[in-house]
Design a protein around this motif. Structure first.
Motif, PDB file in Angstrom:
ATOM      1  N   UNK A 115       0.816  -1.213   0.000  1.00 47.15           N
ATOM      2  CA  UNK A 115       0.000   0.000   0.000  1.00 47.15           C
ATOM      3  C   UNK A 115       0.848   1.262   0.000  1.00 47.15           C
ATOM      4  N   UNK A 116       2.055   1.169   0.568  1.00 45.25           N
ATOM      5  CA  UNK A 116       2.949   2.331   0.543  1.00 45.25           C
ATOM      6  C   UNK A 116       3.367   2.666  -0.889  1.00 45.25           C
ATOM      7  N   UNK A 117       3.561   1.622  -1.712  1.00 47.65           N
ATOM      8  CA  UNK A 117       3.934   1.838  -3.108  1.00 47.65           C
ATOM      9  C   UNK A 117       2.756   2.446  -3.879  1.00 47.65           C
ATOM     10  N   UNK A 176      -9.276  12.254  -3.080  1.00 45.00           N
ATOM     11  CA  UNK A 176     -10.536  13.002  -2.948  1.00 45.00           C
ATOM     12  C   UNK A 176     -10.570  13.950  -1.751  1.00 45.00           C
ATOM     13  N   UNK A 177      -9.649  13.832  -0.826  1.00 45.56           N
ATOM     14  CA  UNK A 177      -9.613  14.754   0.320  1.00 45.56           C
ATOM     15  C   UNK A 177      -8.450  15.726   0.258  1.00 45.56           C
ATOM     16  N   UNK A 178      -7.518  15.467  -0.645  1.00 43.44           N
ATOM     17  CA  UNK A 178      -6.366  16.356  -0.773  1.00 43.44           C
ATOM     18  C   UNK A 178      -5.286  16.108   0.249  1.00 43.44           C
ATOM     19  N   UNK A 179      -5.470  15.140   1.143  1.00 43.01           N
ATOM     20  CA  UNK A 179      -4.481  14.848   2.184  1.00 43.01           C
ATOM     21  C   UNK A 179      -4.733  13.457   2.745  1.00 43.01           C
ATOM     22  N   UNK A 180      -3.769  12.978   3.527  1.00 45.80           N
ATOM     23  CA  UNK A 180      -3.905  11.711   4.237  1.00 45.80           C
ATOM     24  C   UNK A 180      -3.666  11.969   5.714  1.00 45.80           C
ATOM     25  N   UNK A 181      -4.586  11.547   6.544  1.00 45.86           N
ATOM     26  CA  UNK A 181      -4.433  11.707   7.997  1.00 45.86           C
ATOM     27  C   UNK A 181      -3.207  10.934   8.453  1.00 45.86           C
ATOM     28  N   UNK A 182      -2.392  11.574   9.275  1.00 43.35           N
ATOM     29  CA  UNK A 182      -1.171  10.944   9.777  1.00 43.35           C
ATOM     30  C   UNK A 182      -1.431   9.671  10.552  1.00 43.35           C
ATOM     31  N   UNK A 183      -2.654   9.514  11.059  1.00 42.49           N
ATOM     32  CA  UNK A 183      -3.000   8.320  11.824  1.00 42.49           C
ATOM     33  C   UNK A 183      -3.574   7.207  10.960  1.00 42.49           C
ATOM     34  N   UNK A 184      -3.620   7.400   9.646  1.00 42.20           N
ATOM     35  CA  UNK A 184      -4.179   6.358   8.783  1.00 42.20           C
ATOM     36  C   UNK A 184      -3.358   5.071   8.937  1.00 42.20           C
ATOM     37  N   UNK A 185      -4.001   3.935   9.139  1.00 37.48           N
ATOM     38  CA  UNK A 185      -3.262   2.695   9.419  1.00 37.48           C
ATOM     39  C   UNK A 185      -2.306   2.274   8.311  1.00 37.48           C
ATOM     40  N   UNK A 186      -2.586   2.639   7.068  1.00 34.61           N
ATOM     41  CA  UNK A 186      -1.699   2.218   5.983  1.00 34.61           C
ATOM     42  C   UNK A 186      -0.345   2.922   6.038  1.00 34.61           C
ATOM     43  N   UNK A 187      -0.259   4.044   6.739  1.00 35.26           N
ATOM     44  CA  UNK A 187       1.020   4.758   6.854  1.00 35.26           C
ATOM     45  C   UNK A 187       1.982   4.044   7.786  1.00 35.26           C
ATOM     46  N   UNK A 239       7.591  13.133   5.983  1.00 35.29           N
ATOM     47  CA  UNK A 239       6.521  13.202   6.990  1.00 35.29           C
ATOM     48  C   UNK A 239       5.143  13.137   6.312  1.00 35.29           C
ATOM     49  N   UNK A 240       4.113  12.659   7.028  1.00 36.13           N
ATOM     50  CA  UNK A 240       2.773  12.563   6.431  1.00 36.13           C
ATOM     51  C   UNK A 240       2.244  13.894   5.915  1.00 36.13           C
ATOM     52  N   UNK A 241       2.764  14.993   6.453  1.00 33.09           N
ATOM     53  CA  UNK A 241       2.275  16.311   6.036  1.00 33.09           C
ATOM     54  C   UNK A 241       2.570  16.606   4.563  1.00 33.09           C
ATOM     55  N   UNK A 242       3.526  15.878   3.986  1.00 26.05           N
ATOM     56  CA  UNK A 242       3.832  16.121   2.566  1.00 26.05           C
ATOM     57  C   UNK A 242       2.823  15.435   1.648  1.00 26.05           C
ATOM     58  N   UNK A 243       2.007  14.531   2.207  1.00 27.30           N
ATOM     59  CA  UNK A 243       1.022  13.800   1.413  1.00 27.30           C
ATOM     60  C   UNK A 243      -0.237  14.654   1.253  1.00 27.30           C
ATOM     61  N   UNK A 244      -0.146  15.639   0.406  1.00 26.96           N
ATOM     62  CA  UNK A 244      -1.273  16.533   0.154  1.00 26.96           C
ATOM     63  C   UNK A 244      -1.138  17.147  -1.233  1.00 26.96           C
ATOM     64  N   UNK A 245      -2.244  17.700  -1.720  1.00 28.89           N
ATOM     65  CA  UNK A 245      -2.235  18.386  -3.014  1.00 28.89           C
ATOM     66  C   UNK A 245      -3.376  19.405  -3.003  1.00 28.89           C
ATOM     67  N   UNK A 246      -3.304  20.445  -3.831  1.00 27.40           N
ATOM     68  CA  UNK A 246      -4.327  21.503  -3.830  1.00 27.40           C
ATOM     69  C   UNK A 246      -5.430  21.316  -4.870  1.00 27.40           C
ATOM     70  N   UNK A 247      -5.392  20.226  -5.637  1.00 32.00           N
ATOM     71  CA  UNK A 247      -6.371  20.050  -6.712  1.00 32.00           C
ATOM     72  C   UNK A 247      -7.742  19.731  -6.124  1.00 32.00           C
TER      73      UNK A 247
END
Length: 600
Positions: A425-427, A469-480, A490-498
């Protein structure tokens, strides 16, 4: 020793009407080596060439077969659509589909003609269809299925491989009529119910037969081709502007022949898994939806060149293609699957194309990691050969083909097939993030509507789906929690403005036009959760949603969505996809969009 034929076989002994039959022929040359090449009169070997002949039997099986499952005998006939069915469940499912389409087209028989069988069993040709008045789309006593079916008279059924000769199966010498002289043969409507015979022989320049004589085979009885289920567009919103200014996008994983094996899909009849059959059925399905833009995944490289490009070109499409970055040896050549984007030449023109190879991004990424052993392990994990294809299209001069400022109307379309391994899932998340970063750069260079399609191999609620669809991933998401090389930190980089929104959530997560069709479709969505379809992939081993159509909701808005089937419809008779009607293990999705955001 002259050229001789060693054997001739067919990978399936159940011919289907309208499907190409291509025998596998092995010949031995004078030097003792063997070849499967087509040896023609213009390019002889050892002074010899191959002569092919196809024949049709005079005997004919007097039995009606199911229009949906043509390997089964029919026991019921829909007297309105003229289709035949093997069980009451098969009949009821087809009846509902026929009624839904009739109501969707305002009671017209538009499109229903495609359901009319190309062949009618001999014992029914002179019978009246009988049985009740045409059904009312509003219900009533004339809408009961008992008034709308006919039971064919029972006849002995010997299966598709029946080779009995003579009339009524009597043991009489078989008579054969020549129907073809090429190596390949397309069975026709006239062949249905008959046997086919193939003969091949090596002949010299004078037409003399060489050692070994003729070789060949006899097929089972030709059966009529099933028709893909008819699915209609369900309106979800009114167009905000004048008529025009709309377009349709379809996404479909067509299941590459490389992966369509009996080991993977043991429940599917072998003839329904053959590429020669599946390609025709997939083409029928794609053509009936008539989308302006097609995003196809698992398009095998040789099939793109030899089939899709030409067949869809006849229907007014042009295409770009990107195959995966590794190939495998299959049926005598190196091939691999990839992503294709087709678009109608009278609706759009290509401005720019971008190819995304995730392997190249992986090579760049691992340079920032530690020692050589870590880099090697990281590359082994990240190098999965997946790709994405991005095009920028310009809408041609039509109503609303220019944006409000008068500039030309552009559209960015992305198509991808993300890695499938559920343990990586990380890939998957890294690949999706990489694609989104590329789209961000395009968005930064121009204000452009975007549609992002594909088989993301990620279920609703996964980290990859959340990022899209949310533009980000919660740092507590189990797949992380699984990130052995720190590529997601860091999880904070997993975001986009689209401002991406999944098109099918319009049924449950946005104000939607009310209709019976829309209400029926809501029952096939995860209405209380993500709003996505309950599934887009249905096999014996997996049931869930992997395919999506995302769009930028500040520049586009969905108007209609293609119906999705029920699990029962996909599992009936065979237990999953692919089956005789649906030739992929995935369900196609399609959305109609308007230019411009919804004005709430």
């Amino acid at each position: 020793m002259a050229l001789s034929v060693q054997r001739a076989t067919l990978n399936n002994d159940t011919p289907i009407s309208g499907v190409e039959l291509t025998p596998y022929v092995v010949t031995r040359k004078g030097d003792g080596t063997s070849t499967t090449a087509d040896i023609t009169e213009l390019d002889p070997v050892d002074g010899c060439h191959l002569r092919y002949r196809w024949f049709r039997s005079s005997s004919h099986r007097k039995a009606s077969v199911c229009s949906v499952h043509p390997g089964e005998p029919a026991v019921l006939q829909n007297v309105h659509s003229k289709t035949y069915h093997c069980t009451e469940d098969c009949f009821t499912q087809s009846w509902r589909e026929w009624m839904r389409h009739k109501m969707a087209t305002g009671g017209r028989d538009e499109g229903v003609g495609a359901q009319t069988p190309l062949w009618k069993p001999p014992h029914l040709k002179d019978q009246s269809t009988g049985g009740g008045a045409p059904p009312s789309p509003h219900g009533g006593t004339n809408n009961t299925t008992s008034d709308n079916y006919h039971r064919p008279k029972p006849h002995k059924y010997n299966g598709s491989a029946d080779t009995s000769g003579g009339k009524d199966g009597k043991d009489e010498p078989e008579q054969w009529t020549e129907v073809g002289v090429e190596k390949s043969y397309y069975s026709t409507v006239e062949d249905v119910g008959h046997l086919l015979k193939f003969l091949v022989v090596s002949v010299d320049a004078h037409g003399r037969t060489q050692a070994g004589g003729e070789n060949g085979f006899t097929t089972g009885r030709v059966i009529p081709a099933p028709t893909p289920p008819r699915r209609n567009l369900v309106p979800v919103a009114h167009h905000d502007g004048a008529e025009g200014g709309r377009f349709t996008v379809l996404t479909y994983n067509v299941l590459a022949d490389l992966y369509a094996t009996g080991e993977m899909y043991p429940y599917t009849p072998s003839w329904a898994l053959s590429w020669n059959y599946r390609r025709e059925n997939i083409l029928k399905e794609i053509v009936q939806y008539d989308a302006d833009i097609l995003c196809l995944q698992e398009v095998q490289s040789d099939h793109f060149e030899d089939f899709f490009l030409g067949e869809l070109g006849k229907r007014g499409y042009t295409a770009v293609y990107k195959k995966k970055t590794a190939q495998v040896f299959s049926q005598g050549t190196y091939v691999i699957d990839g992503c294709a984007i087709f678009f109608k030449k009278d609706r759009f023109t290509l401005i720019k194309k971008y190819e995304v190879e995730f392997n190249k991004a992986a090579l760049s990424l691992v340079e920032s990691l530690g020692g050589s052993s870590t880099k090697k392990e990281a590359l082994n994990r990240l190098m999965k050969d997946n790709v994405a294809l991005i095009v920028v299209l310009e809408a041609l001069d039509q109503p609303h083909a220019r944006d409000p400022s008068g500039k030309r109307q552009l559209l960015c379309v992305a198509n991808t097939h993300i890695h499938a391994n559920t343990e990586l899932n990380d890939v998957k998340l890294w690949q999706v993030h990489t694609l989104l970063k590329g789209l961000e750069k395009i968005a930064a260079s121009a204000e452009i509507p975007m549609v992002v399609c594909g088989d993301f191999n990620s279920t609703p609620g996964s980290a990859a789906h959340n990022l899209l669809c949310n533009g980000r991933v919660d740092g507590a998401h189990p797949e992380l929690a699984t990130d052995p090389f720190g590529i997601l930190r860091p999880p904070s980089k997993l975001q986009h403005p689209l401002p991406l929104v999944s098109a099918y959530t319009a049924l449950t997560k946005q104000p939607c036009l009310e209709s019976d069709e829309a209400e029926r479709q809501r029952g096939r969505m995860d209405a209380t959760g993500t709003g996505e379809p309950l599934f887009t992939n249905c096999t014996k081993d997996f049931f869930g949603t992997l395919d999506y159509i995302f769009y930028t909701d500040d520049t586009l808005a969905p108007l209609s969505l293609l119906e999705v089937p029920t699990e029962h419809e996909c599992r009936s008779k065979y237990g999953g996809l692919p089956n005789t009607q649906c030739s992929s293990d995935h369900v196609s999705l399609m959305a109609e969009f308007q230019w411009g955001a919804r004005q709430w």
